[in-house]
Motif scaffolding. Structure first.
Motif, short mmCIF file in Angstrom:
data_model
loop_
_atom_site.label_atom_id
_atom_site.label_comp_id
_atom_site.label_asym_id
_atom_site.label_seq_id
_atom_site.Cartn_x
_atom_site.Cartn_y
_atom_site.Cartn_z
N ARG A 1 1.00 4.09 -2.91
CA ARG A 1 0.75 5.49 -2.54
C ARG A 1 1.88 6.39 -3.04
N ALA B 1 -5.23 -0.15 -5.09
CA ALA B 1 -5.31 0.67 -3.88
C ALA B 1 -6.71 0.64 -3.29
N LYS C 1 0.84 -1.20 0.00
CA LYS C 1 0.00 0.00 0.00
C LYS C 1 0.87 1.25 0.00
#
Length: 249
Positions: free
Chosen positions: A183, A245, A179
């Protein structure tokens, strides 16, 4: 962190073991006291796409040592805490260590990840963006020595923002780390070639995530088969990463 060595690798082709340049900036007591770069004959030679990015070609490295031959000259720099601006350089160094049987064990800090924590509202956390944010001198991006110097200065600025507290190596489970990787890549809503290779290398090392996101893993391998990343391919990866995501949120 006031004593460390910032490093930067440039690669000659899509293989993470293909370092064709290494640069470093040594920091002692909060000051850069030495900086240098070395050209390296890359494993697997040079690919046109990578050469277009950093300008290093076969004629620049054909008479240079490979990393295994260079290592005795620079081995001491890897004994210090290492800082670089992404996990890409860690992946390259680990691959070089394995390929040449160097047995390296090193402490590694990623200023890109740290910047995302300290400066979450910045539009992105790329090297040039952070250098501009901190008012640092302009530098030649993709020059290994200059990138290492910029990384060192950014690390020192982030250290000041932390009030002198020592940053910690990121220890996290695989999906949490994934993650964070997504990001970071999507921070500017674009995917560049270095981010695509960083994603490829990370997925190759994390089979659990590869099994959970097989279409993404396949797409990354396919778009990089020709050693290039065009706008259509970059947009495909961007959309797939956005989808991943959402699934992870």
């Amino acid at each position: 962190m006031r004593d460390f060595i910032a490093i930067d690798f440039e690669t000659g082709n899509p293989q993470r073991v293909s370092a064709c340049a290494v640069g470093y900036a040594r920091v002692a007591n909060g000051e850069i006291v030495e900086s240098k770069s070395h050209l390296v004959r890359p494993v697997g030679g040079h690919a046109p796409f990578q050469s277009k990015i950093h300008g290093i070609k076969h004629e620049h490295t054909e008479a240079r040592p490979d990393f295994g031959e260079l290592f005795p000259e620079i081995s001491e720099i890897f004994q210090a805490p290492l800082v670089a601006h992404s996990r890409f350089d860690q992946q390259v160094l680990s691959a070089l260590s394995e390929h040449f049987g160097l047995g390296l064990h090193f402490e590694y800090f990623d200023t890109s990840s740290l910047a995302k924590e300290v400066l979450p509202d910045l539009k992105n956390h790329k090297l040039k963006t952070l250098a501009k944010h901190f008012g640092l001198p302009k530098f030649q991006h993709h020059d290994a020595r200059e990138d290492a110097i910029a990384c060192a200065n950014i690390c020192l600025k982030l250290h000041e923002m932390l009030g002198g507290a020592e940053p910690q190596e990121t220890v996290s489970d695989e999906l949490y780390e994934f993650k964070g990787l997504i990001r970071g890549i999507l921070a500017d809503n674009e995917v560049n070639y270095k981010e695509a290779y960083e994603l490829l290398y990370w997925l190759q090392d994390h089979h659990q995530t590869t099994q959970q996101f097989p279409e993404l893993s396949l797409a990354v391998r396919q778009v990089l088969e020709d050693d290039e990343l065009d706008h259509i391919e970059a947009d495909l990866l961007r959309r797939m990463l956005n989808s991943a995501a959402k699934e992870l949120s």
